[in-house]
Design a protein around this motif. Structure first.
Motif, PDB file in Angstrom:
ATOM      1  N   LEU A 196       0.828  -1.207   0.000  1.00 47.94           N
ATOM      2  CA  LEU A 196       0.000   0.000   0.000  1.00 47.94           C
ATOM      3  C   LEU A 196       0.865   1.261   0.000  1.00 47.94           C
ATOM      4  O   LEU A 196       0.514   2.262  -0.640  1.00 47.94           O
ATOM      5  CB  LEU A 196      -0.922  -0.003   1.220  1.00 47.94           C
ATOM      6  N   SER A 197       1.983   1.213   0.712  1.00 48.29           N
ATOM      7  CA  SER A 197       2.877   2.368   0.734  1.00 48.29           C
ATOM      8  C   SER A 197       3.480   2.615  -0.637  1.00 48.29           C
ATOM      9  O   SER A 197       3.616   3.773  -1.068  1.00 48.29           O
ATOM     10  CB  SER A 197       3.991   2.138   1.758  1.00 48.29           C
ATOM     11  N   GLY A 198       3.859   1.538  -1.328  1.00 45.77           N
ATOM     12  CA  GLY A 198       4.363   1.708  -2.692  1.00 45.77           C
ATOM     13  C   GLY A 198       3.308   2.286  -3.621  1.00 45.77           C
ATOM     14  O   GLY A 198       3.595   3.163  -4.453  1.00 45.77           O
ATOM     15  N   THR A 246       3.298  10.980   0.778  1.00 40.64           N
ATOM     16  CA  THR A 246       2.093  10.147   0.755  1.00 40.64           C
ATOM     17  C   THR A 246       2.391   8.748   1.276  1.00 40.64           C
ATOM     18  O   THR A 246       1.590   8.169   2.030  1.00 40.64           O
ATOM     19  CB  THR A 246       1.542  10.062  -0.678  1.00 40.64           C
ATOM     20  N   ALA A 247       3.537   8.188   0.895  1.00 36.84           N
ATOM     21  CA  ALA A 247       3.901   6.854   1.366  1.00 36.84           C
ATOM     22  C   ALA A 247       4.116   6.839   2.880  1.00 36.84           C
ATOM     23  O   ALA A 247       3.709   5.895   3.570  1.00 36.84           O
ATOM     24  CB  ALA A 247       5.163   6.382   0.639  1.00 36.84           C
ATOM     25  N   PHE A 248       4.742   7.891   3.405  1.00 38.43           N
ATOM     26  CA  PHE A 248       4.951   7.963   4.856  1.00 38.43           C
ATOM     27  C   PHE A 248       3.620   8.017   5.599  1.00 38.43           C
ATOM     28  O   PHE A 248       3.430   7.349   6.618  1.00 38.43           O
ATOM     29  CB  PHE A 248       5.797   9.188   5.203  1.00 38.43           C
ATOM     30  N   TRP A 249       2.690   8.846   5.119  1.00 43.63           N
ATOM     31  CA  TRP A 249       1.404   8.957   5.790  1.00 43.63           C
ATOM     32  C   TRP A 249       0.568   7.685   5.635  1.00 43.63           C
ATOM     33  O   TRP A 249      -0.403   7.494   6.377  1.00 43.63           O
ATOM     34  CB  TRP A 249       0.636  10.156   5.250  1.00 43.63           C
ATOM     35  N   LEU A 283       3.311   4.993   8.260  1.00 45.05           N
ATOM     36  CA  LEU A 283       3.580   5.277   9.671  1.00 45.05           C
ATOM     37  C   LEU A 283       2.366   5.089  10.577  1.00 45.05           C
ATOM     38  O   LEU A 283       2.480   4.454  11.636  1.00 45.05           O
ATOM     39  CB  LEU A 283       4.146   6.691   9.804  1.00 45.05           C
ATOM     40  N   PRO A 284       1.176   5.621  10.246  1.00 40.19           N
ATOM     41  CA  PRO A 284       0.035   5.389  11.154  1.00 40.19           C
ATOM     42  C   PRO A 284      -0.282   3.915  11.339  1.00 40.19           C
ATOM     43  O   PRO A 284      -0.587   3.469  12.450  1.00 40.19           O
ATOM     44  CB  PRO A 284      -1.119   6.132  10.469  1.00 40.19           C
ATOM     45  N   GLY A 290      -7.658  -5.045  10.153  1.00 39.82           N
ATOM     46  CA  GLY A 290      -8.637  -4.094   9.655  1.00 39.82           C
ATOM     47  C   GLY A 290      -8.349  -2.668  10.105  1.00 39.82           C
ATOM     48  O   GLY A 290      -8.400  -1.725   9.297  1.00 39.82           O
ATOM     49  N   VAL A 291      -8.034  -2.495  11.377  1.00 41.31           N
ATOM     50  CA  VAL A 291      -7.760  -1.147  11.890  1.00 41.31           C
ATOM     51  C   VAL A 291      -6.485  -0.584  11.274  1.00 41.31           C
ATOM     52  O   VAL A 291      -6.432   0.583  10.867  1.00 41.31           O
ATOM     53  CB  VAL A 291      -7.663  -1.179  13.429  1.00 41.31           C
ATOM     54  N   ALA A 292      -5.428  -1.399  11.209  1.00 38.22           N
ATOM     55  CA  ALA A 292      -4.158  -0.923  10.665  1.00 38.22           C
ATOM     56  C   ALA A 292      -4.292  -0.528   9.202  1.00 38.22           C
ATOM     57  O   ALA A 292      -3.811   0.541   8.779  1.00 38.22           O
ATOM     58  CB  ALA A 292      -3.088  -2.003  10.828  1.00 38.22           C
ATOM     59  N   LEU A 293      -4.970  -1.352   8.399  1.00 38.80           N
ATOM     60  CA  LEU A 293      -5.130  -1.027   6.982  1.00 38.80           C
ATOM     61  C   LEU A 293      -6.043   0.172   6.787  1.00 38.80           C
ATOM     62  O   LEU A 293      -5.855   0.969   5.854  1.00 38.80           O
ATOM     63  CB  LEU A 293      -5.668  -2.247   6.233  1.00 38.80           C
ATOM     64  N   SER A 294      -7.017   0.324   7.678  1.00 32.61           N
ATOM     65  CA  SER A 294      -7.888   1.503   7.595  1.00 32.61           C
ATOM     66  C   SER A 294      -7.089   2.780   7.844  1.00 32.61           C
ATOM     67  O   SER A 294      -7.251   3.780   7.121  1.00 32.61           O
ATOM     68  CB  SER A 294      -9.021   1.389   8.616  1.00 32.61           C
ATOM     69  N   PHE A 295      -6.238   2.751   8.844  1.00 24.08           N
ATOM     70  CA  PHE A 295      -5.391   3.913   9.115  1.00 24.08           C
ATOM     71  C   PHE A 295      -4.471   4.188   7.929  1.00 24.08           C
ATOM     72  O   PHE A 295      -4.193   5.355   7.598  1.00 24.08           O
ATOM     73  CB  PHE A 295      -4.574   3.681  10.383  1.00 24.08           C
TER      74      PHE A 295
END
Length: 465
Positions: free
Chosen positions: A13-15, A48-51, A54-55, A135-140
């Motif tokens: 997702l970061s990529g 954008t990748a950091f945001w 990181l969360p 679910g929570v991590a991917l949502s963030f």
């Protein structure tokens, strides 16, 4: 969803967020192109990748710390009081049985039904927990990426924000190292204080007998233990001293020869061979010391008739110290070599121009200029010698003898720490807690060595413009 798969999805997702942020910056740039942007497209993509990453990583980290506590709290009510009474009220012991049953390490037929129900509930909660965490991590991750993606415009200072993020990441790494050191110190300190509540500090620091065997049960006839650590300190200093007597002169002379006298061809041959010594496993050095050096020293001592005045043992401090000295030669020679090479050539040329000989240049100019680095290499070698365990176990033995005889068997602090923490002794016993007291003393000694090294460096440091 397991943690590895979750981290892989976050990375993907970061990529994707990087590509989306970079593309968005090119779109908002309009007909003016990249020149209208405050930063290069790369920085918009990186922001954008950091945001995105990181969360989600913060959520995963915090979730992993606290999820086990909450899950176990939900499982505790299912355990029957009789099971807890049979474990003498030790809930950790019961939960260990529940976890083993949940992982199918034990048979369900041999345990209480309430424990079986707790294990089933534990498996169910852990499965729900994994999916909820994902679910929570991917949502963030998605929310963070979309939020910053919508804010991309030509006036956004993406480069400054990315540099701020890197600055905070570097600060966090430095803070983590400091907190880890403080945590290690506090954990050792608290356990040491528990030990000193049972054994007086004076007995530990100044006692001359080390025999930490204690009775395991209250009704068992056994020794109450003797915790005088002076024999351990003496053995550590004796072996480390022998090792440094071998390594420091040899390593320093090798470094001087390689930098000042050896031809480039000779240097290219000797330096790699020396550095190979640092890559040999310590257990191999231990075998060499136990099977070759120790018998050779014993036979040599007997042939010279030293057994009439000194105890000659098949395991000796001299054997361990000599082999350990060979092992730490690369620590002294490599670092000293780099430091001596860093001395400006203009200093050598100036000294030679004033009529000094080559040896005088080395003694009066090069060595004083490189002294801080040489002290650092010696300190590293000393720390390596004090912390070595395997060679001492195999070549010097486990006997806590208070002796200055290098032909006798001795032991060191690190060897005793390993010995005390191995076995069936309960953790609350003085024998086990003694390992933490020894670790605290070792920490203080290392701290003293560092302070002494800094004092020497400040006093003799040479500064050049």
């Amino acid at each position: 969803m397991n943690a590895s798969l979750l981290l892989l999805i976050v990375a993907l997702l970061s990529g994707l967020a990087f590509w989306a942020g970079r593309s968005r910056s090119l779109v908002v740039a309009g007909v003016g192109g990249v020149r209208t942007l405050n930063s290069l497209p790369f920085y918009y993509g990186s922001l954008t990748a950091f945001w995105c990453a990181l969360p989600s990583l913060v959520v995963i980290f915090l979730w992993s710390i606290f999820d086990g506590v909450f899950i176990e709290k939900l499982v505790h009510p299912l355990i029957a009081p009789a099971v807890l009474e049979a474990a003498h009220g030790n809930m950790d012991l019961v939960m260990n049985q529940v976890r083993n049953l949940a992982a199918s390490h034990v048979s369900a037929a041999s345990v209480d039904p309430s424990v079986v129900a707790a294990a089933e509930r534990l498996n169910s909660l852990e499965n729900i927990n994994r999916w909820a965490q994902a679910g929570v991590a991917l949502s963030f991750a998605v929310i963070g990426a979309i939020w910053i993606w919508l804010r991309i415009n030509p006036q956004l200072k993406a480069r400054a924000k990315v540099e701020d993020i890197f600055r905070w990441l570097l600060f966090s790494c430095a803070l983590l190292a400091i907190l880890t050191t403080i945590g290690i110190l506090l954990s050792v300190l608290f356990e040491s204080l528990r030990f000193f509540q049972r054994v007086p500090v004076t007995e530990f620091l100044f006692g001359l007998e080390w025999s930490p065997q204690t009775a395991i049960r209250a009704d068992q006839q056994g020794s109450s233990g003797s915790f005088g650590a002076v024999p351990l300190f003496a053995g550590t200093l004796l072996i480390a001293g022998i090792a440094l007597l071998v390594a420091v002169p040899t390593g320093l002379m090798v470094a001087i020869y390689l930098t000042e006298y050896a031809s480039p061809r000779m240097r290219s041959l000797i330096k790699p061979v020396l550095e190979v010594l640092a890559g040999i496993p310590t257990v191999v050095y231990g075998f060499f010391a136990a099977l070759t050096v120790a018998p050779l020293i014993r036979d040599l001592g007997l042939s010279l008739g030293l057994d009439q005045w000194l105890a000659i043992s098949s395991e000796s401090a001299l054997a361990a110290g000599l082999v350990m000295g060979v092992m730490i030669i690369p620590f002294v020679s490599s670092l000293s070599d780099d430091v001596i090479n860093a001395v400006p050539q203009s200093l050598r040329d100036g000294a030679l121009g004033l009529g000094s000989t080559h040896s005088e240049v080395v003694k009066l100019v090069v060595i004083p200029a490189a002294l801080p680095g040489i002290v650092g290499s010696i300190l590293l070698a000393a720390a390596r010698a004090i912390g070595e365990t395997m060679i001492v176990v195999m070549a010097a033995g486990l006997a806590a003898n208070l002796t200055a005889n290098p032909f006798d068997s001795v032991t060191t602090v690190t060897v005793q720490i390993v010995t005390l923490l191995v076995g069936d002794q309960e953790f609350e016993s003085a024998k086990t807690l003694a390992a933490f007291a020894l670790g605290l003393v070792l920490f203080m000694v290392t701290l003293g060595l560092n302070y002494f090294a800094l004092y020497i460096v400040r006093k003799y440091r040479e500064q050049y413009e």
